[in-house]
Enzyme design. Sequence first.
Site, PDB file in Angstrom:
ATOM      1  N   GLU A   1      -6.601   5.291   7.957  1.00  0.00           N
ATOM      2  CA  GLU A   1      -6.275   6.697   7.679  1.00  0.00           C
ATOM      3  C   GLU A   1      -7.488   7.408   7.084  1.00  0.00           C
ATOM      4  OE1 GLU A   1      -2.711   5.851   5.459  1.00  0.00           O
ATOM      5  OE2 GLU A   1      -1.748   5.242   7.327  1.00  0.00           O
TER       6      GLU A   1
ATOM      7  N   SER B   1       3.491  -2.003  10.215  1.00  0.00           N
ATOM      8  CA  SER B   1       4.951  -2.145  10.352  1.00  0.00           C
ATOM      9  C   SER B   1       5.445  -3.549  10.023  1.00  0.00           C
ATOM     10  CB  SER B   1       5.410  -1.720  11.752  1.00  0.00           C
ATOM     11  OG  SER B   1       5.068  -0.362  11.973  1.00  0.00           O
TER      12      SER B   1
ATOM     13  N   LYS C   1       0.172   4.277  -0.248  1.00  0.00           N
ATOM     14  CA  LYS C   1      -0.415   5.495   0.339  1.00  0.00           C
ATOM     15  C   LYS C   1      -0.133   6.687  -0.595  1.00  0.00           C
ATOM     16  CE  LYS C   1       0.040   3.357   4.785  1.00  0.00           C
ATOM     17  NZ  LYS C   1       0.137   3.483   6.233  1.00  0.00           N
TER      18      LYS C   1
ATOM     19  N   HIS D   1      -9.496   1.850   5.015  1.00  0.00           N
ATOM     20  CA  HIS D   1      -8.200   2.022   5.685  1.00  0.00           C
ATOM     21  C   HIS D   1      -8.384   2.994   6.862  1.00  0.00           C
ATOM     22  CE1 HIS D   1      -4.066   2.975   6.555  1.00  0.00           C
ATOM     23  NE2 HIS D   1      -3.739   1.884   5.892  1.00  0.00           N
TER      24      HIS D   1
ATOM     25  N   ASN E   1       0.874  -1.173   0.000  1.00  0.00           N
ATOM     26  CA  ASN E   1       0.000   0.000   0.000  1.00  0.00           C
ATOM     27  C   ASN E   1       0.910   1.221   0.000  1.00  0.00           C
ATOM     28  OD1 ASN E   1      -1.755   2.085   0.539  1.00  0.00           O
ATOM     29  ND2 ASN E   1      -2.220   1.443   2.641  1.00  0.00           N
TER      30      ASN E   1
ATOM     31  N   GLY F   1       2.727   2.429  10.608  1.00  0.00           N
ATOM     32  CA  GLY F   1       3.715   3.486  10.380  1.00  0.00           C
ATOM     33  C   GLY F   1       4.462   3.884  11.638  1.00  0.00           C
TER      34      GLY F   1
ATOM     35  N   GLU G   1      -5.463  -4.353  10.677  1.00  0.00           N
ATOM     36  CA  GLU G   1      -4.398  -3.352  10.848  1.00  0.00           C
ATOM     37  C   GLU G   1      -4.606  -2.607  12.164  1.00  0.00           C
ATOM     38  OE1 GLU G   1      -2.491  -2.343   6.840  1.00  0.00           O
ATOM     39  OE2 GLU G   1      -4.172  -0.982   7.109  1.00  0.00           O
TER      40      GLU G   1
HETATM   41  P1  PGA Z   1       2.918   0.348   7.472  1.00  0.00           P
HETATM   42  O1  PGA Z   1       1.454   0.619   6.842  1.00  0.00           O
HETATM   43  O2  PGA Z   1       3.388  -0.975   6.957  1.00  0.00           O
HETATM   44  O3  PGA Z   1       3.771   1.502   7.009  1.00  0.00           O
HETATM   45  O4  PGA Z   1       2.742   0.322   8.958  1.00  0.00           O
HETATM   46  C1  PGA Z   1       0.518  -0.411   6.707  1.00  0.00           C
HETATM   47  C2  PGA Z   1      -0.791   0.148   6.172  1.00  0.00           C
HETATM   48  O5  PGA Z   1      -1.255   1.179   6.668  1.00  0.00           O
HETATM   49  O6  PGA Z   1      -1.396  -0.432   5.246  1.00  0.00           O
END
Ligand code: PGA
Length: 252
Positions: free
Chosen positions: A95, A211, A11, A93, A9, A171, A165
Amino acid sequence: MRTFLIAGNWKMNKTAEEARAFFAEFNALAPAKTKCEALICPTFTALSAAKEANKGRISLGAQNVYPKDSGAFTGEISPKMLSEFVTYVIVGHSERRTLLKESNAFINEKIHALLSHQLKPILCVGESLEERKAGRAFDVIAEELTEGLAAISKEQMAAITIAYEPIWAIGTGETATPAIAQEVHAFIRNWLVKHFDKSVADGVRILYGGSLKASNAHDLLSQPDIDGGLIGGASLEAKSFVDIIQIADELL
Ligand code: PGA
């Protein structure tokens, strides 16, 4: 056994030119054939370049969709438009849930719209740190599943992937331990048994995201109910994404 889905992903990262550079490197590093299914979800503006540069090597996905076919929805992108480029679309997601206040009902509309265009939704669920500390993680996830998958049939579930998640691990560099992730994945699997049936639950891939990187991929992907990963940061470099694909392949 279910095949792993190793999904990147990106982003809001990478221009079309940067996507071309990623795929040039990826195509040189990745084995010609992988046992797991690999997927990259670029931004909308990089989709065309990604499709061309990827040369059909791995699946492509989008990070969002608007649940209407066409019309007066300024700035939005329809499932039909996406179907020219992708097979998967991420919905829900955290976010977008947090920053853009997307509701479970709206996410459910998106899932129905995607399915009507033969696109495969990846539904993200997961609790915040506060919710986990308050002992509400399972309640939050159950609600996201119940409302996000409202009026979805057993047959339609065959096209749907779930991504767990934990918001506190996205992140942040802080990964859920394999035991914590497995506990939630088993909870999701059982929820699917209860709401659909065992054969549906066994067929749905449940990805872990938060992560995930080459150094922890083996331990996470070894868990019985973890069927792949949704990978942010570690999918931006071709080398680290290929490393994760190879770790997944060795487990199959
Ligand atoms: P990350 O993001 O691996 O940077 O933690 C995962 C995601 O939000 O899909």
